[in-house]
Scaffold this motif. Structure first.
Motif, PDB file in Angstrom:
ATOM      1  N   THR A  12       0.826  -1.204   0.000  1.00  0.00           N
ATOM      2  CA  THR A  12       0.000   0.000   0.000  1.00  0.00           C
ATOM      3  C   THR A  12       0.863   1.258   0.000  1.00  0.00           C
ATOM      4  OG1 THR A  12      -0.129   0.226   2.407  1.00  0.00           O
ATOM      5  CG2 THR A  12      -1.791  -1.187   1.347  1.00  0.00           C
ATOM      6  N   HIS A  13       0.257   2.332  -0.463  1.00  0.00           N
ATOM      7  CA  HIS A  13       0.934   3.632  -0.415  1.00  0.00           C
ATOM      8  C   HIS A  13       1.129   4.072   1.038  1.00  0.00           C
ATOM      9  CE1 HIS A  13       1.164   4.583  -4.657  1.00  0.00           C
ATOM     10  NE2 HIS A  13      -0.039   4.077  -4.797  1.00  0.00           N
ATOM     11  N   LYS A  14       0.184   3.755   1.902  1.00  0.00           N
ATOM     12  CA  LYS A  14       0.311   4.107   3.323  1.00  0.00           C
ATOM     13  C   LYS A  14       1.569   3.476   3.914  1.00  0.00           C
ATOM     14  CE  LYS A  14      -0.987   5.617   7.388  1.00  0.00           C
ATOM     15  NZ  LYS A  14      -0.497   6.930   7.774  1.00  0.00           N
ATOM     16  N   GLU A  15       1.811   2.213   3.602  1.00  0.00           N
ATOM     17  CA  GLU A  15       3.019   1.547   4.097  1.00  0.00           C
ATOM     18  C   GLU A  15       4.282   2.179   3.512  1.00  0.00           C
ATOM     19  OE1 GLU A  15       2.627  -2.926   4.732  1.00  0.00           O
ATOM     20  OE2 GLU A  15       0.873  -2.447   3.475  1.00  0.00           O
ATOM     21  N   ALA A  16       4.204   2.653   2.271  1.00  0.00           N
ATOM     22  CA  ALA A  16       5.352   3.323   1.657  1.00  0.00           C
ATOM     23  C   ALA A  16       5.670   4.620   2.410  1.00  0.00           C
ATOM     24  CB  ALA A  16       5.079   3.607   0.186  1.00  0.00           C
ATOM     25  N   TYR A  17       4.633   5.396   2.754  1.00  0.00           N
ATOM     26  CA  TYR A  17       4.861   6.625   3.527  1.00  0.00           C
ATOM     27  C   TYR A  17       5.452   6.299   4.896  1.00  0.00           C
ATOM     28  CZ  TYR A  17       2.668   9.959   0.373  1.00  0.00           C
ATOM     29  OH  TYR A  17       2.399  10.765  -0.686  1.00  0.00           O
ATOM     30  N   ASP A  18       4.929   5.274   5.539  1.00  0.00           N
ATOM     31  CA  ASP A  18       5.474   4.877   6.849  1.00  0.00           C
ATOM     32  C   ASP A  18       6.944   4.476   6.726  1.00  0.00           C
ATOM     33  OD1 ASP A  18       2.978   5.346   7.954  1.00  0.00           O
ATOM     34  OD2 ASP A  18       2.393   3.217   7.969  1.00  0.00           O
ATOM     35  N   GLN A  19       7.289   3.760   5.659  1.00  0.00           N
ATOM     36  CA  GLN A  19       8.671   3.331   5.452  1.00  0.00           C
ATOM     37  C   GLN A  19       9.588   4.520   5.157  1.00  0.00           C
ATOM     38  OE1 GLN A  19       9.751  -0.034   5.851  1.00  0.00           O
ATOM     39  NE2 GLN A  19      11.614   1.156   6.026  1.00  0.00           N
ATOM     40  N   ASP A  31      -0.757  12.049   4.864  1.00  0.00           N
ATOM     41  CA  ASP A  31      -1.244  10.817   4.248  1.00  0.00           C
ATOM     42  C   ASP A  31      -2.274  10.165   5.164  1.00  0.00           C
ATOM     43  OD1 ASP A  31       1.476  10.549   5.593  1.00  0.00           O
ATOM     44  OD2 ASP A  31       0.819   8.462   5.639  1.00  0.00           O
ATOM     45  N   ASN A  32      -3.417   9.888   4.599  1.00  0.00           N
ATOM     46  CA  ASN A  32      -4.525   9.266   5.329  1.00  0.00           C
ATOM     47  C   ASN A  32      -5.178   8.228   4.431  1.00  0.00           C
ATOM     48  OD1 ASN A  32      -4.649  11.036   7.773  1.00  0.00           O
ATOM     49  ND2 ASN A  32      -4.996  12.600   6.226  1.00  0.00           N
ATOM     50  N   PHE A  34      -8.908   6.531   3.678  1.00  0.00           N
ATOM     51  CA  PHE A  34     -10.332   6.773   3.890  1.00  0.00           C
ATOM     52  C   PHE A  34     -11.139   5.581   3.402  1.00  0.00           C
ATOM     53  CE2 PHE A  34      -8.229  10.836   3.270  1.00  0.00           C
ATOM     54  CZ  PHE A  34      -8.581  11.481   4.448  1.00  0.00           C
ATOM     55  N   ASP A  35     -12.259   5.331   4.049  1.00  0.00           N
ATOM     56  CA  ASP A  35     -13.094   4.184   3.687  1.00  0.00           C
ATOM     57  C   ASP A  35     -14.316   4.577   2.866  1.00  0.00           C
ATOM     58  OD1 ASP A  35     -14.552   5.421   5.656  1.00  0.00           O
ATOM     59  OD2 ASP A  35     -14.620   3.702   6.999  1.00  0.00           O
ATOM     60  N   SER A  36     -14.446   5.865   2.553  1.00  0.00           N
ATOM     61  CA  SER A  36     -15.586   6.285   1.737  1.00  0.00           C
ATOM     62  C   SER A  36     -15.231   7.554   0.970  1.00  0.00           C
ATOM     63  CB  SER A  36     -16.813   6.555   2.614  1.00  0.00           C
ATOM     64  OG  SER A  36     -16.617   7.729   3.390  1.00  0.00           O
ATOM     65  N   LEU A  37     -15.924   7.756  -0.119  1.00  0.00           N
ATOM     66  CA  LEU A  37     -15.712   8.951  -0.930  1.00  0.00           C
ATOM     67  C   LEU A  37     -16.124  10.205  -0.162  1.00  0.00           C
ATOM     68  CD1 LEU A  37     -14.608   9.708  -3.649  1.00  0.00           C
ATOM     69  CD2 LEU A  37     -16.882   9.424  -4.618  1.00  0.00           C
ATOM     70  N   SER A  38     -17.170  10.107   0.655  1.00  0.00           N
ATOM     71  CA  SER A  38     -17.582  11.274   1.434  1.00  0.00           C
ATOM     72  C   SER A  38     -16.495  11.690   2.419  1.00  0.00           C
ATOM     73  CB  SER A  38     -18.905  11.017   2.156  1.00  0.00           C
ATOM     74  OG  SER A  38     -18.768   9.986   3.104  1.00  0.00           O
ATOM     75  N   SER A  39     -15.743  10.737   2.958  1.00  0.00           N
ATOM     76  CA  SER A  39     -14.626  11.055   3.849  1.00  0.00           C
ATOM     77  C   SER A  39     -13.518  11.781   3.090  1.00  0.00           C
ATOM     78  CB  SER A  39     -14.060   9.791   4.490  1.00  0.00           C
ATOM     79  OG  SER A  39     -15.010   9.178   5.316  1.00  0.00           O
ATOM     80  N   VAL A  40     -13.299  11.403   1.841  1.00  0.00           N
ATOM     81  CA  VAL A  40     -12.296  12.079   1.014  1.00  0.00           C
ATOM     82  C   VAL A  40     -12.726  13.526   0.797  1.00  0.00           C
ATOM     83  CG1 VAL A  40     -11.212  12.177  -1.275  1.00  0.00           C
ATOM     84  CG2 VAL A  40     -11.547   9.971  -0.136  1.00  0.00           C
ATOM     85  N   PHE A  41     -14.002  13.746   0.469  1.00  0.00           N
ATOM     86  CA  PHE A  41     -14.497  15.107   0.256  1.00  0.00           C
ATOM     87  C   PHE A  41     -14.406  15.942   1.533  1.00  0.00           C
ATOM     88  CE2 PHE A  41     -17.048  13.208  -3.372  1.00  0.00           C
ATOM     89  CZ  PHE A  41     -16.188  13.704  -4.337  1.00  0.00           C
ATOM     90  N   GLN A  42     -14.654  15.329   2.682  1.00  0.00           N
ATOM     91  CA  GLN A  42     -14.506  16.035   3.958  1.00  0.00           C
ATOM     92  C   GLN A  42     -13.058  16.462   4.166  1.00  0.00           C
ATOM     93  OE1 GLN A  42     -16.258  13.038   6.567  1.00  0.00           O
ATOM     94  NE2 GLN A  42     -17.814  14.529   7.160  1.00  0.00           N
ATOM     95  N   GLU A  43     -12.103  15.589   3.815  1.00  0.00           N
ATOM     96  CA  GLU A  43     -10.689  15.920   3.979  1.00  0.00           C
ATOM     97  C   GLU A  43     -10.271  17.035   3.024  1.00  0.00           C
ATOM     98  OE1 GLU A  43      -6.835  15.935   5.518  1.00  0.00           O
ATOM     99  OE2 GLU A  43      -8.736  15.205   6.318  1.00  0.00           O
ATOM    100  N   ILE A  44     -10.796  17.026   1.802  1.00  0.00           N
ATOM    101  CA  ILE A  44     -10.507  18.108   0.861  1.00  0.00           C
ATOM    102  C   ILE A  44     -10.955  19.437   1.462  1.00  0.00           C
ATOM    103  CG2 ILE A  44     -11.169  19.117  -1.368  1.00  0.00           C
ATOM    104  CD1 ILE A  44     -11.282  16.218  -2.460  1.00  0.00           C
ATOM    105  N   LYS A  45     -12.152  19.463   2.011  1.00  0.00           N
ATOM    106  CA  LYS A  45     -12.675  20.681   2.633  1.00  0.00           C
ATOM    107  C   LYS A  45     -11.825  21.073   3.841  1.00  0.00           C
ATOM    108  CE  LYS A  45     -16.750  22.738   4.693  1.00  0.00           C
ATOM    109  NZ  LYS A  45     -18.039  22.529   5.313  1.00  0.00           N
ATOM    110  N   HIS A  46     -11.509  20.104   4.702  1.00  0.00           N
ATOM    111  CA  HIS A  46     -10.731  20.371   5.915  1.00  0.00           C
ATOM    112  C   HIS A  46      -9.351  20.942   5.572  1.00  0.00           C
ATOM    113  CE1 HIS A  46      -9.005  19.908   9.889  1.00  0.00           C
ATOM    114  NE2 HIS A  46      -8.035  19.194   9.359  1.00  0.00           N
ATOM    115  N   LEU A  47      -8.660  20.319   4.619  1.00  0.00           N
ATOM    116  CA  LEU A  47      -7.334  20.812   4.247  1.00  0.00           C
ATOM    117  C   LEU A  47      -7.429  22.207   3.643  1.00  0.00           C
ATOM    118  CD1 LEU A  47      -4.294  20.295   4.131  1.00  0.00           C
ATOM    119  CD2 LEU A  47      -4.641  19.293   1.880  1.00  0.00           C
ATOM    120  N   GLY A  48      -8.472  22.459   2.870  1.00  0.00           N
ATOM    121  CA  GLY A  48      -8.663  23.790   2.300  1.00  0.00           C
ATOM    122  C   GLY A  48      -8.808  24.858   3.373  1.00  0.00           C
ATOM    123  N   GLU A  49      -9.430  24.489   4.491  1.00  0.00           N
ATOM    124  CA  GLU A  49      -9.641  25.435   5.588  1.00  0.00           C
ATOM    125  C   GLU A  49      -8.403  25.589   6.472  1.00  0.00           C
ATOM    126  OE1 GLU A  49     -12.996  23.600   7.424  1.00  0.00           O
ATOM    127  OE2 GLU A  49     -14.430  24.471   6.006  1.00  0.00           O
TER     128      GLU A  49
END
Length: 102
Positions: A12-19, A31-32, A34-49
């Motif tokens: 996984t990419h997550k394991e690559a970042y950890d390494q 790096d996070n 997410f288990d749903s597309l809505s969670s991805v959209f929430q993160e886009i909004k959060h990072l924007g803020e």
């Protein structure tokens, strides 16, 4: 900042970042997984803020499939991987006052 590790044994990419961090490389620490597309959209909004408070400048984020085998199977068109998409925020604007021209 490091953003990828070419290591075929990591699933996984997550394991690559950890390494990367284990090797001593600096990463964005954004790096996070997410288990749903809505969670991805929430993160886009959060990072924007909150991006103004990060210790580095950013104009967007890259969203990619975590499973590296699927990522590879989807392939690349031109220079663009099918398993990743870049989201760009509007450009930051500010006013500059010119005091002198020499």
């Amino acid at each position: 900042m490091a953003y990828d590790l070419v290591e075929p044994n990591l699933p996984t990419h997550k394991e690559a970042y950890d390494q990367l961090r284990a090797y001593g490389f600096q990463t964005s620490m954004q790096d996070n997984v997410f288990d749903s597309l809505s969670s991805v959209f929430q993160e886009i909004k959060h990072l924007g803020e909150t991006r103004g408070g990060l210790p580095f400048n950013t104009d967007g984020m890259v969203i990619k499939i975590n499973d590296r085998a699927i990522y590879q199977r989807l392939g690349i068109v031109g220079k663009t991987p099918r398993a990743a998409v870049a989201f760009k925020y509007p450009a930051e604007e500010s006013t500059t006052k010119v005091r002198d021209i020499v």
